[in-house]
Design a protein around this motif. Structure first.
Motif, PDB file in Angstrom:
ATOM      1  N   VAL A  41      -3.732   0.846  33.913  1.00 45.48           N
ATOM      2  CA  VAL A  41      -4.788   0.096  33.235  1.00 45.48           C
ATOM      3  C   VAL A  41      -4.582  -1.358  33.620  1.00 45.48           C
ATOM      4  CG1 VAL A  41      -5.784  -0.593  31.025  1.00 45.48           C
ATOM      5  CG2 VAL A  41      -4.882   1.728  31.300  1.00 45.48           C
ATOM      6  N   VAL A  42      -5.561  -1.917  34.326  1.00 45.01           N
ATOM      7  CA  VAL A  42      -5.431  -3.295  34.779  1.00 45.01           C
ATOM      8  C   VAL A  42      -6.582  -4.133  34.226  1.00 45.01           C
ATOM      9  CG1 VAL A  42      -4.252  -2.647  36.915  1.00 45.01           C
ATOM     10  CG2 VAL A  42      -6.719  -2.959  36.935  1.00 45.01           C
ATOM     11  N   GLY A  43      -6.409  -5.442  34.306  1.00 43.90           N
ATOM     12  CA  GLY A  43      -7.455  -6.347  33.841  1.00 43.90           C
ATOM     13  C   GLY A  43      -6.832  -7.663  33.449  1.00 43.90           C
ATOM     14  N   GLU A  44      -7.634  -8.691  33.427  1.00 44.70           N
ATOM     15  CA  GLU A  44      -7.104 -10.025  33.138  1.00 44.70           C
ATOM     16  C   GLU A  44      -6.653 -10.124  31.679  1.00 44.70           C
ATOM     17  OE1 GLU A  44     -10.471 -12.520  33.932  1.00 44.70           O
ATOM     18  OE2 GLU A  44     -11.527 -11.811  32.155  1.00 44.70           O
ATOM     19  N   SER A  45      -5.967 -11.185  31.370  1.00 44.17           N
ATOM     20  CA  SER A  45      -5.492 -11.427  30.018  1.00 44.17           C
ATOM     21  C   SER A  45      -6.665 -11.426  29.035  1.00 44.17           C
ATOM     22  CB  SER A  45      -4.762 -12.771  29.984  1.00 44.17           C
ATOM     23  OG  SER A  45      -4.209 -12.974  28.722  1.00 44.17           O
ATOM     24  N   GLY A  46      -6.496 -10.723  27.925  1.00 45.34           N
ATOM     25  CA  GLY A  46      -7.534 -10.675  26.909  1.00 45.34           C
ATOM     26  C   GLY A  46      -8.585  -9.620  27.143  1.00 45.34           C
ATOM     27  N   VAL A  52      -5.918  -1.200  23.559  1.00 45.64           N
ATOM     28  CA  VAL A  52      -6.053   0.243  23.818  1.00 45.64           C
ATOM     29  C   VAL A  52      -4.716   0.931  23.561  1.00 45.64           C
ATOM     30  CG1 VAL A  52      -6.434   1.983  25.620  1.00 45.64           C
ATOM     31  CG2 VAL A  52      -7.962   0.005  25.461  1.00 45.64           C
ATOM     32  N   GLY A  53      -3.620   0.324  24.062  1.00 42.47           N
ATOM     33  CA  GLY A  53      -2.289   0.900  23.859  1.00 42.47           C
ATOM     34  C   GLY A  53      -1.929   1.024  22.390  1.00 42.47           C
ATOM     35  N   PHE A  54      -2.180  -0.033  21.636  1.00 45.66           N
ATOM     36  CA  PHE A  54      -1.879   0.010  20.202  1.00 45.66           C
ATOM     37  C   PHE A  54      -2.694   1.092  19.507  1.00 45.66           C
ATOM     38  CE2 PHE A  54      -0.686  -4.685  20.615  1.00 45.66           C
ATOM     39  CZ  PHE A  54       0.666  -4.398  20.678  1.00 45.66           C
ATOM     40  N   LEU A 211       2.232   9.060  32.118  1.00 45.30           N
ATOM     41  CA  LEU A 211       2.509   7.627  31.957  1.00 45.30           C
ATOM     42  C   LEU A 211       1.216   6.828  32.037  1.00 45.30           C
ATOM     43  CD1 LEU A 211       4.608   5.231  31.933  1.00 45.30           C
ATOM     44  CD2 LEU A 211       4.666   5.428  34.423  1.00 45.30           C
ATOM     45  N   ILE A 212       1.014   5.973  31.051  1.00 44.71           N
ATOM     46  CA  ILE A 212      -0.056   4.983  31.138  1.00 44.71           C
ATOM     47  C   ILE A 212       0.629   3.645  31.366  1.00 44.71           C
ATOM     48  CG2 ILE A 212      -1.907   3.773  29.926  1.00 44.71           C
ATOM     49  CD1 ILE A 212      -2.558   6.309  28.451  1.00 44.71           C
ATOM     50  N   LEU A 213       0.390   3.070  32.524  1.00 43.08           N
ATOM     51  CA  LEU A 213       1.045   1.815  32.885  1.00 43.08           C
ATOM     52  C   LEU A 213       0.033   0.677  32.781  1.00 43.08           C
ATOM     53  CD1 LEU A 213       3.568   0.384  34.054  1.00 43.08           C
ATOM     54  CD2 LEU A 213       2.621   0.830  36.320  1.00 43.08           C
ATOM     55  N   VAL A 214       0.229  -0.165  31.778  1.00 45.28           N
ATOM     56  CA  VAL A 214      -0.631  -1.322  31.603  1.00 45.28           C
ATOM     57  C   VAL A 214      -0.032  -2.463  32.405  1.00 45.28           C
ATOM     58  CG1 VAL A 214      -1.519  -3.013  29.952  1.00 45.28           C
ATOM     59  CG2 VAL A 214      -1.315  -0.606  29.285  1.00 45.28           C
ATOM     60  N   SER A 215      -0.839  -3.065  33.253  1.00 46.54           N
ATOM     61  CA  SER A 215      -0.293  -4.110  34.113  1.00 46.54           C
ATOM     62  C   SER A 215      -1.396  -5.052  34.564  1.00 46.54           C
ATOM     63  CB  SER A 215       0.339  -3.466  35.344  1.00 46.54           C
ATOM     64  OG  SER A 215       0.871  -4.439  36.203  1.00 46.54           O
ATOM     65  N   HIS A 216      -1.005  -6.285  34.894  1.00 49.56           N
ATOM     66  CA  HIS A 216      -1.992  -7.153  35.531  1.00 49.56           C
ATOM     67  C   HIS A 216      -1.716  -7.208  37.025  1.00 49.56           C
ATOM     68  CE1 HIS A 216       1.461  -9.712  34.621  1.00 49.56           C
ATOM     69  NE2 HIS A 216       1.208 -10.175  35.829  1.00 49.56           N
ATOM     70  N   VAL A 229      -7.821   2.407  35.728  1.00 52.76           N
ATOM     71  CA  VAL A 229      -8.947   1.956  34.924  1.00 52.76           C
ATOM     72  C   VAL A 229      -8.922   0.438  34.983  1.00 52.76           C
ATOM     73  CG1 VAL A 229      -9.733   1.719  32.539  1.00 52.76           C
ATOM     74  CG2 VAL A 229      -8.930   3.943  33.351  1.00 52.76           C
ATOM     75  N   VAL A 230     -10.030  -0.175  35.359  1.00 57.37           N
ATOM     76  CA  VAL A 230     -10.103  -1.633  35.423  1.00 57.37           C
ATOM     77  C   VAL A 230     -10.917  -2.124  34.227  1.00 57.37           C
ATOM     78  CG1 VAL A 230     -10.783  -3.637  36.802  1.00 57.37           C
ATOM     79  CG2 VAL A 230     -10.083  -1.511  37.950  1.00 57.37           C
ATOM     80  N   MET A 231     -10.297  -2.990  33.430  1.00 60.50           N
ATOM     81  CA  MET A 231     -10.988  -3.492  32.234  1.00 60.50           C
ATOM     82  C   MET A 231     -11.350  -4.960  32.372  1.00 60.50           C
ATOM     83  SD  MET A 231      -8.986  -1.757  29.010  1.00 60.50           S
ATOM     84  CE  MET A 231     -10.124  -2.538  27.856  1.00 60.50           C
ATOM     85  N   LYS A 232     -12.444  -5.304  31.745  1.00 55.33           N
ATOM     86  CA  LYS A 232     -12.843  -6.711  31.636  1.00 55.33           C
ATOM     87  C   LYS A 232     -13.618  -6.872  30.328  1.00 55.33           C
ATOM     88  CE  LYS A 232     -15.790 -10.176  33.879  1.00 55.33           C
ATOM     89  NZ  LYS A 232     -14.994 -11.336  33.467  1.00 55.33           N
ATOM     90  N   ASP A 233     -13.237  -7.838  29.537  1.00 57.48           N
ATOM     91  CA  ASP A 233     -13.931  -8.112  28.274  1.00 57.48           C
ATOM     92  C   ASP A 233     -14.108  -6.860  27.416  1.00 57.48           C
ATOM     93  OD1 ASP A 233     -14.134 -10.725  29.148  1.00 57.48           O
ATOM     94  OD2 ASP A 233     -16.131 -10.432  30.006  1.00 57.48           O
ATOM     95  N   GLY A 234     -13.066  -6.040  27.343  1.00 57.96           N
ATOM     96  CA  GLY A 234     -13.105  -4.874  26.457  1.00 57.96           C
ATOM     97  C   GLY A 234     -13.836  -3.669  27.008  1.00 57.96           C
TER      98      GLY A 234
END
Ligand SMILES: Nc1ncnc2c1ncn2[C@@H]1O[C@H](COP(=O)(O)OP(=O)(O)OP(=O)(O)O)[C@@H](O)[C@H]1O
Ligand SMILES: [Mg+2]
Length: 276
Positions: A41-46, A52-54, A211-216, A229-234
């Motif tokens: 799961v990638v995407g900029e800060s915020g 999603v992880g929580f 494994l779900i790896l959250v990373s920037h 999965v690429v996220m932006k603004d939720g």
């Protein structure tokens, strides 16, 4: 017929209360992950990655977040679970590793006792002796040398990389079917980053943990993950097999992310580059 996924998230929303009303941090996210696979799961800060992880860990009480949509894990509808049912699952079937091992660990508790808590909580039938033996074995599995002595160390007596190994040991102790790692190596220097990532991959592979790896860090994700999965603004702006998404990005935002990475053009993890 394809087997049903280990986890499927449908139209997930996460809203945080604020003085001016609810703030939508995750806005209709859907994805799924099959048993034993690795999803980035990638995407900029915020962009909502940690939210999603929580949500997947049921760790939203403290933030008073409001969840919507569906989370189906091992056939169970997670958003209707009681708190005690959540507590049973968390640390047992689903575990999480966070960026900052020092914040995860209790500074005044010996590391063996901290790993042991997982067993004491979830396997109350285990004897103290069996728990100590299991902790020792885990420390060895995560590559802590001289585990027999280290088991009685306090977190501050270990290096950052070793502390993250301890956190990983606790997370995998009960062989969860899903491990969520939220920027697990960001706080570590580059050589240690690569070792920790490799360790997590090996452990997950050995015990069939997804494994779900959250990373920037797109280089890390392209190295480790099958799907991304690429996220932006939720919102999920792009998703699919890593090779398709990162080698041939369709969305302008993914192209911007790719161009921003330090090793742009190499196509591989560039451990020599300063990661942000
Ligand atoms: N407990 C909270 N209360 C209120 N707003 C929050 C809370 N946690 C996160 N947010 C907001 O939700 C949005 C998503 O945050 P989140 O931490 O999920 O993003 P992220 O992608 O993990 O970012 P980063 O890469 O910086 O870790 C942000 O706008 C953030 O300010
Ligand atoms: Mg985050």
């Amino acid at each position: 017929m394809a087997a049903s996924p280990l986890l499927s998230v449908g139209n997930l929303t996460v809203d945080y209360p604020s003085r001016t009303g609810l703030i939508r941090a995750v806005d209709g996210v859907s994805f799924s992950i099959s048993a034993g696979s690795v999803l980035g799961v990638v995407g900029e800060s915020g962009s909502g990655k940690s939210s999603v992880g929580f949500a997947l860990m049921g760790l939203t009480d403290a933030s008073k977040a409001v969840l919507g949509g569906t989370i189906t894990f091992e056939g169970r509808d997670m958003l209707t679970l009681s708190r005690s049912a959540w507590r049973q699952l968390r640390g047992d079937r689903i575990a999480m590793v966070f960026q900052d091992a020092m914040a995860t660990l209790n500074p005044v508790m010996r590391i063996g006792d901290q790993i042991g808590e997982v067993f004491r909580w979830h396997r109350p039938e285990m004897s103290r002796r069996a728990i100590r033996a299991a902790c020792l074995e885990l420390l060895e599995r995560v590559g802590i040398k001289d585990a027999g002595r280290r088991i009685d160390s306090y977190p501050h007596q270990l290096s950052g990389g070793m502390r993250q190994r301890v956190v990983i040991a606790a997370a995998i102790a009960l062989k969860p079917s899903l491990l969520i790692a939220d920027e697990p190596t960001t706080a570590l220097d580059v050589t240690v980053q690569a070792q920790i990532l490799e360790l997590m991959q090996t452990l997950c592979r050995e015990q069939g943990t997804a494994l779900i790896l959250v990373s920037h860090d797109l280089d890390v994700v392209s190295d480790v993950c099958r799907d991304v999965v690429v996220m932006k603004d939720g919102v999920v702006v792009e998703a699919g097999p890593v090779d398709d998404v990162l080698m041939n990005p369709q969305h302008a935002y993914t192209q911007i992310l790719l161009k921003a990475r330090p090793g742009f053009g190499s196509g591989h993890m560039n451990t020599g580059a300063p990661h942000g």
